[in-house]
Design a protein around this motif. Structure first.
Motif, PDB file in Angstrom:
ATOM      1  N   ARG A  61       0.901  -1.275   0.156  1.00 31.58           N
ATOM      2  CA  ARG A  61       0.035  -0.089  -0.106  1.00 31.58           C
ATOM      3  C   ARG A  61       0.945   0.985  -0.017  1.00 31.58           C
ATOM      4  O   ARG A  61       1.887   1.217   0.874  1.00 31.58           O
ATOM      5  N   ILE A  75      -7.139  -1.194  -4.957  1.00 28.89           N
ATOM      6  CA  ILE A  75      -6.180  -2.370  -4.779  1.00 28.89           C
ATOM      7  C   ILE A  75      -6.633  -3.357  -5.985  1.00 28.89           C
ATOM      8  O   ILE A  75      -7.558  -3.846  -6.221  1.00 28.89           O
ATOM      9  N   GLY A 109      -2.855   0.130  -3.875  1.00 31.53           N
ATOM     10  CA  GLY A 109      -2.438  -0.991  -3.178  1.00 31.53           C
ATOM     11  C   GLY A 109      -2.425  -2.166  -4.105  1.00 31.53           C
ATOM     12  O   GLY A 109      -3.011  -2.140  -5.279  1.00 31.53           O
ATOM     13  N   PRO A 147      -9.401   2.796   0.112  1.00 27.32           N
ATOM     14  CA  PRO A 147      -9.039   1.873  -1.054  1.00 27.32           C
ATOM     15  C   PRO A 147     -10.407   1.868  -1.961  1.00 27.32           C
ATOM     16  O   PRO A 147     -11.385   2.436  -1.492  1.00 27.32           O
TER      17      PRO A 147
END
Length: 473
Positions: A61, A75, A109, A147
């Motif tokens: 991250r 992500i 991420g 995220p």
């Protein structure tokens, strides 16, 4: 840093940044601060698989900028994930958010796995463990770092993340705002799934409406009749193609990892998607021609090429053969710097990724605001607007003595619901951003291309934030 010694995605982003920074007035130290990644979290954790074996998972991250908080970025689950890629994508998120006036710092991420090789149960364990690792280091939270989905992830994974976070923050009333791209039942917003593809459509539609830019490339203004090639039939590519086709454009080519096809009279993307689900491939689609490989569609004669998959698909080797007059970067980093230079020399207009695919983060911002306000968009005013519209219409009918037909009456009386408000907000965002970039480009004859102009806009906005705060952390 990069696992590929020949190419560093992050170095390419920094190179573009430095190129644009020369057209700004800011102090060298401040520019260095804006360019640098503030925090990089590299982790490894064990997961026990269903067969009893233990696998050590590599994950990242990155928080690129804290000039505004929370940080924001998706992500991704992919075997291509590495520190260099995540840093580059986090940096692009900072500039992207600045351009579209979304008050976030950039983040990103990634988990280095092939999600197809894991069961849903194993993916859930990996996602929840990743979330708990982020929580330990304060790398997630509605006011810290939010995220979202990216390549290889979607609503399901976001639901696991919010559930894990909420379970460990039972007194946080805004816990749902720790992640976006959630199912609507878990606090998501309607319109998020198609947001990136729709943003690509709105951004390119605005570019295509600019008569001066179109005449330079021998095109008429407008979307209707434009020949489009799409690379990637994932969420972004599919929705980009769908919205363009619905607006009258012709999808003449599609590329996927198994191959590419062309059909000059137009591909119906819904039919192609259904065909692919049934056969496992886009190849041999009825009335379409199979091309020699999965990159061949990129070189088709077309008006607009939309690479909507992974980075580096257009490089120094194939860029000379690109025939498109406009390239819309729906993916992150689909062009290498060498390709950029070649296409610039050819007069191709490259509409850059750093703002064109900002539809996802824009609608994620709307979702985050919805989570913090705890009220659905449209709930407060929909019925009021409908009642007011009906009353105004009734007054007009009474004054004129004429009746409006039922279909028109239904349309006029209608009050906007959540998805319509989201679409409207996204369209406004993409039009405004496009015009700001074009204005910057036209204001300085020395700025060579639209990408550099976009970076200049982003740098000025981030630097102004620091300057107005009076601090340079």
């Amino acid at each position: 840093m990069s696992e590929n010694n020949e190419y560093s995605f992050y170095a390419a982003v920094v190179k573009s940044f430095k190129k644009a920074a020369e057209f700004t007035k800011w102090d060298k130290g401040l520019l260095e601060q804006i360019s640098a990644c503030n925090a990089v979290y590299r982790m490894r954790f064990p997961v026990k698989k269903e067969d009893g074996s233990i696998e050590v998972i590599e994950a990242y991250r990155v928080q690129h900028s804290h000039h505004k908080t929370p940080c924001k970025g998706g992500i991704r689950f992919s075997m291509a994930v590495n520190q260099d890629e995540v840093m580059a994508l986090a940096a692009l998120m900072t500039y992207k958010c600045a351009i579209v006036n979304v008050p976030f710092g950039g983040g990103k991420g990634g988990i280095k796995i092939d999600p197809k090789k894991y069961t849903p149960y194993e993916l859930e364990k990996i996602t929840r463990r990743y979330t708990s690792e982020l929580i330990k280091k304060n790398f997630i939270g509605p006011a810290v770092d939010v995220p979202a989905p990216d390549y290889g992830t979607g609503e399901r994974e976001m639901a696991w993340i919010v559930d894990t976070y909420a379970a460990m923050h039972t007194h946080d009333i805004d816990a749902a705002g720790c992640v976006t791209g959630k199912p609507v039942s878990q606090g998501g917003v309607r319109g998020r799934k198609e947001a990136t593809g729709l943003g690509v459509f709105y951004g390119l539609k605005e570019v295509l409406s600019m008569e001066e830019e179109m005449s330079k490339r021998g095109l008429t203004p407008g979307v209707a009749g434009k020949r489009i090639v799409i690379q990637g039939l994932g969420n972004v590519g599919y929705h980009s193609a769908k919205f363009f086709r619905d607006a009258g454009a012709v999808i003449v080519g599609v590329a996927e990892y198994e191959g590419s096809i062309s059909k000059p009279d137009g591909i119906h993307v819904d039919e192609l998607l259904e065909f692919r689900k049934r056969t496992g491939s886009i190849l041999n689609f009825p009335s379409a021609v199979n091309l020699e490989n999965n990159k061949a569609a990129l070189e088709l004669d077309c008006d607009v090429l939309i690479p909507a998959a992974l980075e580096n698909v257009i490089d120094g080797e194939n860029a000379p053969r690109i025939k498109a007059k406009i390239v819309g970067e729906a993916a992150n980093g689909p062009l290498t710097p060498e390709a950029d230079e070649i296409l610039l020399q050819k007069g191709v207009l490259v509409v850059p990724d750093m703002y064109l695919n900002a539809g996802g983060v824009t609608v994620s911002y709307f979702e985050w605001l919805k989570n913090l306000s705890h009220v659905r968009y449209g709930r407060m005013e929909k019925r009021f607007n409908e009642n007011m519209n009906a009353r105004i219409l009734q007054e007009i009918e009474d004054l004129t003595g004429k009746k409006v037909n039922e279909s028109s009456k239904t349309f006029i009386n209608h009050g906007a619901d959540e998805v319509e408000l989201v679409y409207s907000g996204l369209e406004e965002t993409m039009i405004t951003a496009t015009r700001e970039i074009m204005a910057e480009w036209k204001a300085n004859d020395h700025i060579p291309d639209m990408r550099t102009a976009a970076y200049v806009v982003a740098i000025n906005k981030v630097a102004t934030t620091y300057a107005e705060l009076g601090i340079f952390p």
